[in-house]
Write an enzyme that holds these catalytic residues in place. Structure first.
Site, PDB file in Angstrom:
ATOM      1  N   SER A   1       0.826  -1.203   0.000  1.00  0.00           N
ATOM      2  CA  SER A   1       0.000   0.000   0.000  1.00  0.00           C
ATOM      3  C   SER A   1       0.871   1.268   0.000  1.00  0.00           C
ATOM      4  CB  SER A   1      -0.947  -0.051   1.200  1.00  0.00           C
ATOM      5  OG  SER A   1      -1.926   0.945   1.116  1.00  0.00           O
TER       6      SER A   1
ATOM      7  N   ASP B   1      -9.501  -3.184  -6.514  1.00  0.00           N
ATOM      8  CA  ASP B   1      -8.968  -2.304  -5.472  1.00  0.00           C
ATOM      9  C   ASP B   1      -9.582  -0.912  -5.597  1.00  0.00           C
ATOM     10  OD1 ASP B   1      -7.427  -0.866  -3.653  1.00  0.00           O
ATOM     11  OD2 ASP B   1      -5.637  -2.057  -4.066  1.00  0.00           O
TER      12      ASP B   1
ATOM     13  N   HIS C   1      -8.069  -4.550  -1.303  1.00  0.00           N
ATOM     14  CA  HIS C   1      -6.814  -3.912  -0.924  1.00  0.00           C
ATOM     15  C   HIS C   1      -6.134  -4.558   0.285  1.00  0.00           C
ATOM     16  CE1 HIS C   1      -3.985  -0.575  -0.961  1.00  0.00           C
ATOM     17  NE2 HIS C   1      -4.132  -0.498   0.340  1.00  0.00           N
TER      18      HIS C   1
END
Length: 673
Positions: free
Chosen positions: A530, A616, A662
């Site tokens: 991330s 995502d 995610h």
């Protein structure tokens, strides 16, 4: 009509079509590339998968999931289902209350459980791997539990009374509405709070004594709390303290006093003395305090009435906080070490307990009872499965729970280092390696980094980390600025116009590891997920010679273009972390100076493996596709321009997962990854 001007709309539509076509072509190209490459790793994949399944099965057989205690009843989750047993009974006699599969949620996992005060109802949230949204299920308990209601897109929820539930809903990754719903008498649902500022995210929480339900509206730097009196759950919420820029606070309650964890107040030198308002510390502190425990009467809760109870030392991170009838426990982290501070409201004293040196993560057991004389929690590390501990208030000591030893911990050595960054700041590193490893400078090293949002680097147990240790790897976790490991100031020193400090920290950490003989550049890999992709990708551009490979999961690699797109759901909220390049030219130039995508150039890059997700909602896939294409082109350009002996072309591989969201997946999905 003739002369009507419409070309701008036509151009816009053409641009959208072209952009979609480019995205589809890039995605197709990367999928074909992955299909060509992945068979190369078939034998290696099979061996690793078998080893991970073996470790996982050992861990599962010897682990306990957290328990929720209500008097004689114990609720717990096992194999994706929720069970009820009696505290004194063998859990083999437990009754099953809920199974997702029975309701057609076979691809979902349980995210949150809340039991109503009279234990007549149970609220559960279920989340699938392919979505950020969760579904709320309200069960009516009894001899034959039944579904009372289903609430879509639920985020947080708490019982204000036996049959009154407050909950928030999620839309476009934001929670801004709070609803109240009832289940008996006049059943109804109504909106009780709406947050108007897009930078703020709303969740709800019950104080430990269940006297108040708190509606918490938080941005990255500021918070505001409203109270619902659980004795009068239909009354309008009452404001504790209006939001003040830079002031974060969280509320607990005890004996008609609000206990407030906050960043409010100037740093000061003081001596804590033995009174009702202060804790006897018998020492002076002079530090920039990250958090304080303060208190105020419920009836006059404004910050002008907040009185100091306890303040944390400099660079100490408050990880968690639990209130009991006569005591509170603070879970603290300082320079990578974990501590318990037990504050007694009866004797006005503080007891500090250092926890085992291998411990890196806490997890409190869900909702221990307010009047309990024992606090239960679990400790773990990347290579140590969760182990259960208890703190006894009566005995004033820490008890390691007598459960079967998990037979998978090897001779793993844990050490903590400090690297000196460019501005002389000392940056903590946590290192794990096998005691039996010889010639550590020849061993492969996996470096982990995050450094954003004031969030600690994830150091929870993972089977793959233990496997690497057993195979002779060294694991290093770099707690760089921008993360939260040393409190709020550590975060502030690494966000917005300070983001480059996190890059300097990471560089200093890797250089120190190599200098101390822990591996070398040609055996070093860097891992990030991330927002950690920002610092990892930046280092890949500025210091590619320090690492041989980089592994990224759903990485944020195109900061500038993403922050320029106001239609994305999180752009406004994220400005407190990255800045606003649309309105601040200096900010735009600064982001451009470190943004991984913007700074790719022809040079000898390390090999790169990226996992991304089609669904995502947080990291746009287009940015990752364009980053991979640009990086691959730069590596090939460099190779074609140079004819150095031993020149090599790095593997740059993107695996786009059709399922999963995610960085959040089940054990089975993460095993396949």
């Amino acid at each position: 009509q003739e002369g009507t001007r419409v070309p701008s709309k036509r151009k816009q539509n053409t641009s959208v079509v072209t952009s979609d076509l480019l995205h589809k072509n890039l995605l197709k190209s990367e999928q074909e590339n992955w299909n060509d490459i992945s068979p190369t790793y078939k034998a290696l994949t099979k061996r690793i998968k078998g080893k991970l399944e073996e470790l996982h099965n050992m861990y599962i057989l010897n682990s306990e999931s957290p328990r929720i205690r209500f008097g004689e009843n114990v609720y717990f989750e096992e194999d994706g289902c929720i069970f009820l047993s009696k505290a004194d009974d063998d859990e083999g006699n437990a009754d099953i209350l809920f199974s997702p599969e029975d309701l057609g949620f076979s691809d979902s996992f349980i995210q949150r459980i809340r039991i109503s005060p009279d234990q007549r109802y149970m609220a559960i949230s279920l989340k699938s791997e392919n979505s950020e949204k969760a579904t709320g299920i309200i069960m009516k308990l009894g001899n034959f539990p039944v579904v009372e209601r289903v609430i879509p897109s639920v985020f947080s929820f708490e019982w204000a009374a036996n049959d009154v539930l407050y909950y928030t809903t999620q839309k476009n990754l934001k929670c801004q509405n709070v609803f109240m719903t009832t289940f008996t008498y006049q059943k109804h649902t109504k909106l009780v709070y709406t947050e108007q500022d897009a930078r703020f995210f709303v969740d709800i929480y019950c104080t430990k004594d269940r006297r108040f339900l708190t509606i918490n509206s938080n941005s990255k730097t500021t918070s505001e709390v409203w109270l619902v009196d659980c004795r009068h759950p239909f009354d309008s919420p009452a404001l504790v303290q209006a939001r003040t820029t830079g002031v974060i606070y969280h509320i607990e309650h005890r004996s008609d006093q609000l206990y407030i964890l906050t960043t409010y107040g100037e740093p000061a030198e003081y001596k804590a003395i033995l009174t009702d308002n202060y804790i006897n510390l018998d020492t002076y502190y002079r530090s920039y305090r990250n958090s304080k425990l303060m208190k105020a009467p419920v009836a006059s809760s404004g910050k002008e009435n907040w009185q100091l109870v306890y303040a944390l030392e400099k660079k100490t991170k408050l990880v968690d906080f639990e209130m009991f009838s006569d005591d509170c426990i603070m879970f603290l982290k300082n320079a990578g070490h974990l501590y318990l501070n037990v504050i007694s409201f009866v004797s006005h004293s503080v007891q500090s307990i250092k926890l085992p040196t291998w411990a890196c993560e806490f997890e409190l057991e869900s909702h221990p009872e307010h009047t309990s004389s024992t606090c239960y929690f679990q400790l773990s590390s990347p290579v140590h499965p969760p182990k259960r501990f208890a703190y006894s208030f009566k005995e004033n000591n820490l008890i390691e729970q007598a459960v079967q030893e998990v037979p998978i911990i090897t001779n793993c050595h844990t050490t903590r280092l400090l690297a000196k960054s460019k501005d002389e700041t000392l940056v903590p590193i946590t290192v794990f390696h096998n005691n039996n490893s010889k010639e550590l400078h020849r061993r492969p090293l996996l470096v982990h980094v995050y450094g954003a949002y004031g969030i600690d680097l994830n150091m929870s147990f993972k089977e793959e980390k233990l496997m690497l240790i057993e195979e002779g790897w060294i694991l290093a976790y770099c707690h760089v600025r921008g993360g939260g490991e040393q409190g709020l100031s550590w975060h502030r020193d690494g966000c917005q116009h300070n983001k480059l400090k996190g890059l300097h920290d990471l560089r200093a950490c890797i250089r120190l590891l190599h200098k101390l003989g822990l591996s070398q550049p040609k055996h070093t890999a860097l891992a990030a997920a991330s927002a950690g992709g920002v610092l990892a990708g930046a280092l890949c551009n500025t210091d590619p010679e320090l690492i041989r490979a980089m592994v990224l999961q759903a990485p944020f690699v195109d900061v500038l273009n993403t922050m320029m797109k106001t239609h994305l759901p999180l752009t406004t909220e994220e400005q407190e972390e990255w800045g606003n390049p649309l309105e601040d030219e200096k900010c735009m130039k600064y982001i451009k100076s470190y943004c991984p995508y913007q700074n790719i150039k022809p040079q000898c890059y390390p090999s790169v493996f990226i996992t991304a997700y089609e669904n995502d909602e947080r990291i746009p896939l287009t940015g990752i596709l364009q980053y991979v294409q640009k990086l691959r082109k730069a590596a090939l350009d460099h190779a074609s321009r140079t004819s150095e002996k031993g020149n090599w072309i790095p593997n740059i591989i993107l695996d786009v997962q059709a399922n999963g969201s995610h960085c959040d997946s089940s054990w089975e999905h993460s095993l396949n990854e």
